[in-house]
Design a protein around this motif. Sequence first.
Motif, PDB file in Angstrom:
ATOM      1  N   VAL A  44      -2.179  -4.955 -16.425  1.00  0.00           N
ATOM      2  CA  VAL A  44      -1.971  -3.701 -15.686  1.00  0.00           C
ATOM      3  C   VAL A  44      -1.899  -3.984 -14.186  1.00  0.00           C
ATOM      4  O   VAL A  44      -1.018  -3.460 -13.486  1.00  0.00           O
ATOM      5  N   LEU A  45      -2.802  -4.807 -13.680  1.00  0.00           N
ATOM      6  CA  LEU A  45      -2.784  -5.143 -12.254  1.00  0.00           C
ATOM      7  C   LEU A  45      -1.487  -5.861 -11.884  1.00  0.00           C
ATOM      8  O   LEU A  45      -0.906  -5.591 -10.823  1.00  0.00           O
ATOM      9  N   ASP A  46      -1.002  -6.736 -12.750  1.00  0.00           N
ATOM     10  CA  ASP A  46       0.268  -7.426 -12.489  1.00  0.00           C
ATOM     11  C   ASP A  46       1.433  -6.436 -12.474  1.00  0.00           C
ATOM     12  O   ASP A  46       2.334  -6.542 -11.637  1.00  0.00           O
ATOM     13  N   ARG A  47       1.426  -5.487 -13.390  1.00  0.00           N
ATOM     14  CA  ARG A  47       2.485  -4.473 -13.419  1.00  0.00           C
ATOM     15  C   ARG A  47       2.449  -3.616 -12.152  1.00  0.00           C
ATOM     16  O   ARG A  47       3.488  -3.298 -11.579  1.00  0.00           O
ATOM     17  N   LEU A  48       1.259  -3.225 -11.743  1.00  0.00           N
ATOM     18  CA  LEU A  48       1.125  -2.420 -10.524  1.00  0.00           C
ATOM     19  C   LEU A  48       1.558  -3.222  -9.300  1.00  0.00           C
ATOM     20  O   LEU A  48       2.146  -2.672  -8.370  1.00  0.00           O
ATOM     21  N   ARG A  49       1.285  -4.504  -9.317  1.00  0.00           N
ATOM     22  CA  ARG A  49       1.726  -5.373  -8.222  1.00  0.00           C
ATOM     23  C   ARG A  49       3.249  -5.470  -8.200  1.00  0.00           C
ATOM     24  O   ARG A  49       3.876  -5.413  -7.144  1.00  0.00           O
ATOM     25  N   ALA A  50       3.862  -5.587  -9.360  1.00  0.00           N
ATOM     26  CA  ALA A  50       5.326  -5.656  -9.454  1.00  0.00           C
ATOM     27  C   ALA A  50       5.979  -4.358  -8.968  1.00  0.00           C
ATOM     28  O   ALA A  50       7.106  -4.376  -8.472  1.00  0.00           O
ATOM     29  N   LYS A  51       5.255  -3.254  -9.089  1.00  0.00           N
ATOM     30  CA  LYS A  51       5.754  -1.952  -8.612  1.00  0.00           C
ATOM     31  C   LYS A  51       5.407  -1.720  -7.136  1.00  0.00           C
ATOM     32  O   LYS A  51       5.607  -0.624  -6.617  1.00  0.00           O
ATOM     33  N   ASP A  52       4.853  -2.730  -6.477  1.00  0.00           N
ATOM     34  CA  ASP A  52       4.418  -2.640  -5.080  1.00  0.00           C
ATOM     35  C   ASP A  52       3.376  -1.547  -4.860  1.00  0.00           C
ATOM     36  O   ASP A  52       3.350  -0.897  -3.823  1.00  0.00           O
ATOM     37  N   MET A  53       2.512  -1.367  -5.840  1.00  0.00           N
ATOM     38  CA  MET A  53       1.449  -0.383  -5.736  1.00  0.00           C
ATOM     39  C   MET A  53       0.091  -1.030  -5.477  1.00  0.00           C
ATOM     40  O   MET A  53      -0.851  -0.358  -5.073  1.00  0.00           O
ATOM     41  N   VAL A  54       0.011  -2.344  -5.734  1.00  0.00           N
ATOM     42  CA  VAL A  54      -1.248  -3.079  -5.585  1.00  0.00           C
ATOM     43  C   VAL A  54      -0.973  -4.379  -4.845  1.00  0.00           C
ATOM     44  O   VAL A  54       0.044  -5.035  -5.065  1.00  0.00           O
ATOM     45  N   LEU A  55      -1.892  -4.715  -3.971  1.00  0.00           N
ATOM     46  CA  LEU A  55      -1.843  -5.969  -3.221  1.00  0.00           C
ATOM     47  C   LEU A  55      -2.916  -6.886  -3.780  1.00  0.00           C
ATOM     48  O   LEU A  55      -4.040  -6.452  -4.042  1.00  0.00           O
ATOM     49  N   ARG A  56      -2.579  -8.160  -3.975  1.00  0.00           N
ATOM     50  CA  ARG A  56      -3.532  -9.139  -4.510  1.00  0.00           C
ATOM     51  C   ARG A  56      -3.791 -10.194  -3.442  1.00  0.00           C
ATOM     52  O   ARG A  56      -2.858 -10.766  -2.888  1.00  0.00           O
TER      53      ARG A  56
END
Length: 126
Positions: A44-56
């Motif tokens: 889920v975190l990877d998907r949100l990152r791919a959508k530019d919604m989460v920064l890692r």
Amino acid sequence: MTRRDHLERAVLECLWDHPDGLTAPEVVDLLAERQPALTTVHTVLDRLRAKDMVLRERDGRVYRHRAVRSREEMTAQAMLAVLQDSADHHLALSMFVRSVSSADAESLRKALGAGEKDRPTRRRPS
């Protein structure tokens, strides 16, 4: 809304409530009642990152995740996306305004007033 959308939203809620960021295991702990697997939260975190919604960001041996935009920014973006789906923006906005509470209507008036101050004024050609 699909189960995946619900889990993405729950993960975002955790991140919004912890602006300094969370590791995937910390998200799992916060979502204990849902009992998600750690691998599921990573996905889920990877998907949100791919959508530019989460920064890692690297934090020692783990990654810390933060929401890119605030809850309010995401809400405004969703409202604009729904408005774009309407064939008649004026009618959709009119119906929306008539359906909000008086307190929300007052907030809209204030926001529109503040927005007018921020807009550049157009000069008419002489």
